[in-house]
Design a protein around this motif. Structure first.
Motif, short mmCIF file in Angstrom:
data_model
loop_
_atom_site.label_atom_id
_atom_site.label_comp_id
_atom_site.label_asym_id
_atom_site.label_seq_id
_atom_site.Cartn_x
_atom_site.Cartn_y
_atom_site.Cartn_z
N CYS A 1 23.59 33.56 6.17
CA CYS A 1 23.09 32.21 5.86
C CYS A 1 24.18 31.17 5.97
O CYS A 1 23.90 29.99 6.19
N CYS B 1 21.73 36.35 -2.37
CA CYS B 1 21.97 35.10 -1.64
C CYS B 1 20.93 34.07 -2.10
O CYS B 1 19.74 34.36 -2.15
N CYS C 1 25.01 34.46 1.50
CA CYS C 1 25.44 35.59 2.32
C CYS C 1 26.07 35.09 3.62
O CYS C 1 25.89 33.94 4.02
N CYS D 1 18.35 33.42 1.24
CA CYS D 1 17.47 34.45 1.81
C CYS D 1 17.12 35.57 0.83
O CYS D 1 16.27 36.40 1.13
ZN LIG Z 1 21.35 34.76 2.89
#
Ligand SMILES: [Zn+2]
Ligand SMILES: [Zn+2]
Length: 236
Positions: A64, A48, A61, A51
């Motif tokens: 997020c 991601c 992701c 993150c």
């Molecule tokens: Zn993420």
């Protein structure tokens, strides 16, 4: 760089006086042996972009997408497993400074490769209760040598806990977020206008890093990057 060399030589001298055992496997000879170094499971793309969590597909992701993290970007070096898990445990509970330095030496190229433009390095602070009990903050044992290696000013007092929180163990993602919300405060005099690299040993949900990042934004930070040596899986 000289300060780092002095720090490094001090450990080499100690190794000569007291031959070390490996923090990953317990074998004598090196603090962090070649075999354990090879067994570190690096976090591989696709990840991601916010993150740093491994994703099966896409750039961001699911978590997020619904709630983007407060830190600009978070990245972790490796999976919290095997010898790295053992080694970080030893740093945390036995204050193995030399092992911390060996781990940081291994992940330094990764941190550099991220190309982050950083003004100051700070550890994620631990609760006052636990700090009193243990006497040191394991995140600081990693953040300090990393700052020295990167030649970036180190500011251990940048953040502080303003309220104690319960351990995150056993909490789900939402509970973790709630648990650490507004638990930190950053010194505006140090954070204002600066790009901060926050360092911690392990990230699980990222909630602690996120709460720290929020405190830094409130204090006027220019950007906030999060780096953890390891990433642990959290059951959804
Ligand atoms: Zn993420
Ligand atoms: Zn080993």
């Amino acid at each position: 760089m000289l300060r780092y060399q002095v720090y490094h030589w001090a450990w080499l001298a100690l190794d000569w006086l007291f031959p070390p055992v490996c923090g990953g496997c317990g074998e004598p000879g090196a603090r962090w042996c070649e075999g354990c170094r090879q067994r570190v499971q690096r976090i591989e793309p696709p990840i991601c972009e916010h993150c740093g969590q491994e994703v099966s597909q896409g750039a961001v992701c699911a978590r997020c997408q619904s709630a983007p993290p407060a830190a600009t970007t978070v990245r972790s070096w490796a999976v919290f497993a095997g010898p790295l898990r053992q080694a970080l445990h030893r740093v945390k509970y036995r204050r193995d400074l030399a092992l911390a330095e060996a781990l940081v030496a291994d992940c330094e190229p990764f941190v550099r490769s991220l190309g982050w433009d950083v003004d100051i390095v700070a550890p994620v602070p631990m609760s006052r209760g636990r700090l009193k009990e243990r006497g040191y903050n394991q995140a600081a044992l990693l953040a300090r040598p990393l700052a020295l290696r990167l030649n970036i000013p180190y500011q251990p007092q940048l953040l502080r806990r303003v309220r104690d929180t319960r351990s995150q163990v056993g909490l789900n993602r939402a509970e973790r977020r709630q648990n650490v919300a507004r638990a930190f405060e950053a010194a505006a005099s140090r954070a204002s206008g600066r790009a901060v690299l926050l360092v911690d040993d392990v990230a699980t949900s990222g909630a602690t890093l996120d709460a720290c990042a929020q405190a830094l934004w409130r204090a006027g930070a220019r950007s906030v990057f999060g780096f953890t040596l390891a990433r642990a899986a959290l059951d959804p």
